[in-house]
Design an enzyme around this catalytic site. Structure first.
Site, PDB file in Angstrom:
ATOM      1  N   CYS B 103      95.107 -25.595  53.541  1.00  0.00           N
ATOM      2  CA  CYS B 103      94.643 -26.964  53.351  1.00  0.00           C
ATOM      3  C   CYS B 103      93.482 -26.848  52.365  1.00  0.00           C
ATOM      4  O   CYS B 103      92.378 -26.472  52.765  1.00  0.00           O
ATOM      5  CB  CYS B 103      94.180 -27.602  54.655  1.00  0.00           C
ATOM      6  SG  CYS B 103      93.460 -29.243  54.395  1.00  0.00           S
ATOM      7  N   CYS B 106      90.387 -29.188  53.193  1.00  0.00           N
ATOM      8  CA  CYS B 106      89.536 -28.973  54.375  1.00  0.00           C
ATOM      9  C   CYS B 106      90.208 -28.030  55.358  1.00  0.00           C
ATOM     10  O   CYS B 106      90.147 -26.818  55.196  1.00  0.00           O
ATOM     11  CB  CYS B 106      89.195 -30.304  55.040  1.00  0.00           C
ATOM     12  SG  CYS B 106      88.047 -30.109  56.414  1.00  0.00           S
ATOM     13  N   SER B 107      90.891 -28.587  56.362  1.00  0.00           N
ATOM     14  CA  SER B 107      91.369 -27.713  57.439  1.00  0.00           C
ATOM     15  C   SER B 107      92.577 -28.268  58.174  1.00  0.00           C
ATOM     16  O   SER B 107      92.801 -27.923  59.328  1.00  0.00           O
ATOM     17  CB  SER B 107      90.231 -27.484  58.428  1.00  0.00           C
ATOM     18  OG  SER B 107      89.771 -28.738  58.920  1.00  0.00           O
ATOM     19  N   CYS B 108      93.368 -29.154  57.549  1.00  0.00           N
ATOM     20  CA  CYS B 108      94.567 -29.671  58.224  1.00  0.00           C
ATOM     21  C   CYS B 108      95.476 -28.510  58.622  1.00  0.00           C
ATOM     22  O   CYS B 108      95.675 -27.575  57.842  1.00  0.00           O
ATOM     23  CB  CYS B 108      95.309 -30.656  57.326  1.00  0.00           C
ATOM     24  SG  CYS B 108      94.498 -32.265  57.261  1.00  0.00           S
TER      25      CYS B 108
END
Lengths: 96, 195
Positions: B103, B106-108
């Site tokens: 991702c 960010c952090s999906c």
């Protein structure tokens, strides 16, 4: 405008650090991180703000602060920004 | 980040915020604990491993999984989404192709199916580099692929999450679905490892 979180393809961040534990299965590295996670989930569930607003608040952090902050420090920053914006807390109320 | 001084300061500020929200009736500490425990109990790489083992042993399920991941994992009782609905796309490794998930923004991550993401997945180093030089990044994880293997990098979003279907290891024809589940690692489901 470009946001600092959009790092795909950028250079200069160094090697990927996979930690001492290559499996890295600990979800939180301190109790406060778990509290921040739980608080954010509750605030979204309660409809105080939604996930898109939350992401936006992380992404619009000043670049220098964003890069210096750990993952959950960014979350805590975004929560405080949104709570002030929504009028849940007064400006400066959460300062030390 | 691990500095105890910083930790003490931020711990204090988080406690102050929680107390204030509790005082105003917006959150309740006990409910937070419950929700956190439930979340952690329901989110594990074991879920992803079970999906993979089923795909290895049931060709019809595998076909449905690759065609529509969201519906196929629902057959096994798994929801792809959390607070918001999400689409799950499952991408298959073959003898010639390898898939890896990131991702960049960010952090999906498919948290329900993989558990909370590892720190490196959320790091600027991984997010910036794996799209530019996936082969080099994979090698740093000890995942060295043949030069002619085609690597596809999937960039997650708020709406779409990805899960890698690793290749079934050779010599596992006699294993039960449960034994196959035990072979699947979290990193193989992200694509930073093979099995």
């Amino acid at each position: 405008m470009a946001r600092i979180n959009d790092v795909g393809g950028m250079t200069g961040f160094g090697p990927v650090v996979t930690a001492d534990d290559p499996d890295d299965t600990e979800p939180f590295h301190a109790d406060w991180e778990a509290r921040v996670f739980a608080l954010n989930s509750a605030l979204v569930r309660e409809g105080v703000y939604n996930l898109d607003e939350f992401r936006d608040a992380v992404e619009t952090m000043p670049p220098g602060e964003y890069l210096a902050a750990s993952y959950y420090e960014r979350w805590f920053h975004a929560i405080r920004v949104l709570l002030e914006r929504k009028g849940v807390v007064a400006a400066g109320e959460l300062d030390d | 980040m691990s500095g105890t001084h910083t930790d003490a300061a931020i711990s204090r500020r988080v406690r102050k915020l929680e107390a204030l929200l509790e005082e105003r009736g917006i959150v309740a500490g006990a409910a937070l604990d419950e929700a956190l425990d439930a979340f952690l109990a329901g989110s594990s790489p074991l879920n992803g491993a079970r999906i993979v083992a089923r795909a290895w042993t049931d060709p019809a399920f595998k076909e449905r999984l690759l065609a529509d991941g969201t519906s196929a994992v629902a057959e096994l009782g798994y929801a792809a989404g959390g607070v918001q609905p999400q689409r799950l796309r499952v991408v298959e490794n073959t003898a010639r192709t390898h898939n890896v998930v990131v991702c960049t923004l960010c952090s999906c991550y498919p948290v329900r199916l993989l558990g909370p993401s590892p720190s490196w997945y959320k790091s600027e180093a991984y997010r910036s580099r794996v799209v530019r030089e996936p082969r080099a990044v994979l090698a740093e994880f000890g995942c060295v692929l043949p030069a002619d293997t085609e690597i596809t990098v999937w960039d997650s979003s708020a709406e779409t999450r990805y899960l890698v279907l690793p290749r079934r290891p050779a010599g596992t024809d006699d294993l039960t679905e449960q034994a196959l589940t035990d072979l699947v690692t979290r990193n193989a489901l992200i694509g930073t490892a093979t099995l």
